[in-house]
Enzyme design. Sequence first.
Site, PDB file in Angstrom:
ATOM      1  N   ASP A 112       0.845  -1.202   0.000  1.00  0.00           N
ATOM      2  CA  ASP A 112       0.000   0.000   0.000  1.00  0.00           C
ATOM      3  C   ASP A 112       0.888   1.264   0.000  1.00  0.00           C
ATOM      4  O   ASP A 112       0.384   2.378  -0.091  1.00  0.00           O
ATOM      5  CB  ASP A 112      -1.022  -0.006   1.138  1.00  0.00           C
ATOM      6  N   SER A 113       2.208   1.058   0.044  1.00  0.00           N
ATOM      7  CA  SER A 113       3.142   2.175  -0.176  1.00  0.00           C
ATOM      8  C   SER A 113       2.892   2.808  -1.547  1.00  0.00           C
ATOM      9  O   SER A 113       3.357   3.921  -1.811  1.00  0.00           O
ATOM     10  CB  SER A 113       4.591   1.688  -0.072  1.00  0.00           C
ATOM     11  N   LYS A 115      -1.242  -9.430   3.131  1.00  0.00           N
ATOM     12  CA  LYS A 115      -0.441  -8.948   4.272  1.00  0.00           C
ATOM     13  C   LYS A 115      -1.302  -8.000   5.102  1.00  0.00           C
ATOM     14  O   LYS A 115      -1.961  -7.106   4.556  1.00  0.00           O
ATOM     15  CB  LYS A 115       0.830  -8.239   3.784  1.00  0.00           C
ATOM     16  N   GLU A 127       9.019  -4.198  10.741  1.00  0.00           N
ATOM     17  CA  GLU A 127       9.405  -2.878  10.211  1.00  0.00           C
ATOM     18  C   GLU A 127       9.812  -1.941  11.352  1.00  0.00           C
ATOM     19  O   GLU A 127       9.102  -1.832  12.371  1.00  0.00           O
ATOM     20  CB  GLU A 127       8.236  -2.249   9.424  1.00  0.00           C
TER      21      GLU A 127
HETATM   22  O1  KIV Z   1       3.556  -1.090   1.672  1.00  0.00           O
HETATM   23  C1  KIV Z   1       4.721  -1.489   1.684  1.00  0.00           C
HETATM   24  O2  KIV Z   1       5.470  -1.238   0.754  1.00  0.00           O
HETATM   25  C2  KIV Z   1       5.156  -2.264   2.846  1.00  0.00           C
HETATM   26  C3  KIV Z   1       6.594  -2.480   3.185  1.00  0.00           C
HETATM   27  C4  KIV Z   1       6.844  -3.651   4.046  1.00  0.00           C
HETATM   28  C5  KIV Z   1       7.640  -2.247   2.236  1.00  0.00           C
HETATM   29  O3  KIV Z   1       4.331  -2.710   3.585  1.00  0.00           O
END
Ligand code: KIV
Length: 265
Positions: free
Chosen positions: A45-46, A114, A183
């Site tokens: 979601d980045s 995730k 993280e």
């Molecule tokens: O959204 C994302 O990119 C992530 C990271 C672990 C890189 O959750």
Amino acid sequence: MKKITIPELLKKKSRAEKISMLTAYDYSFAKILDQNGIDILLVGDSLGMVVQGRRNTLAVTLEEMIYHSRCVSRATRQAHLVCDMPFLSYQASLDEAVKNCGLVMKKGHAESVKLEGGEELAPLIARLKNVGIPVMGHIGLKPTHVHLMGGYKIQGRDAQGERQLLNDAKALEKAGIYALVLEGIPAKLAAKISKSLKIPTIGIGSGAGCDGQVLVIYDLLGLYQDLKPKFVRRYAELHQTVSEAIGNYIRDVQSGKFPSEEESF
Ligand code: KIV
């Protein structure tokens, strides 16, 4: 190279082989990463920040995640494909969460989802596992909690924070996750968590003691310039390379050097 499956990722941990993971949001990048042997592609979601230009990840929608996951899936042959569940798509109720996670697999063709969160997610993870939806956990610095944290801050620095993260990791493993992103956690604590689990941990800003590492592809390539966290290693400076290429193109168009006779019909 053979397809990276969840059992294969678990075997990697038992063989002490490090796992490589990178984000991907579109077909062309996903194809390069997959063809070069990345173990896991994360539709993160980045994308809300590096693709959409938002200040954080909160506004990303389920439909957007499904769209990007579908694009990435068309290029994914060997890597395992995991998709982030966006903010508010799994927190309101168990039924809604199961449905939304299922849609990401059904329509986005992700192979797992995730979820950011600790032990409070255990009942949901167990239910998802029952319907065949594998879950990767994500603890420590949780970007969707940016306002609660008061910014993107390292977590687990004091004894209570450390205890909470160890508890979360254990509870999530017990509930059935197959891997766990750590993280923004001090390296010593991340190594301790990694040693205490049978499932692999994937670190970002959490030191070398994790079982694998993940970075945002736009950070690694030097494309995203708005932030440069300490943990990012830039393997290329594509912002500069692309700027030079665009400058050359504009000059060639303006001077009439492009297109040439060979580039014309
Ligand atoms: O959204 C994302 O990119 C992530 C990271 C672990 C890189 O959750």
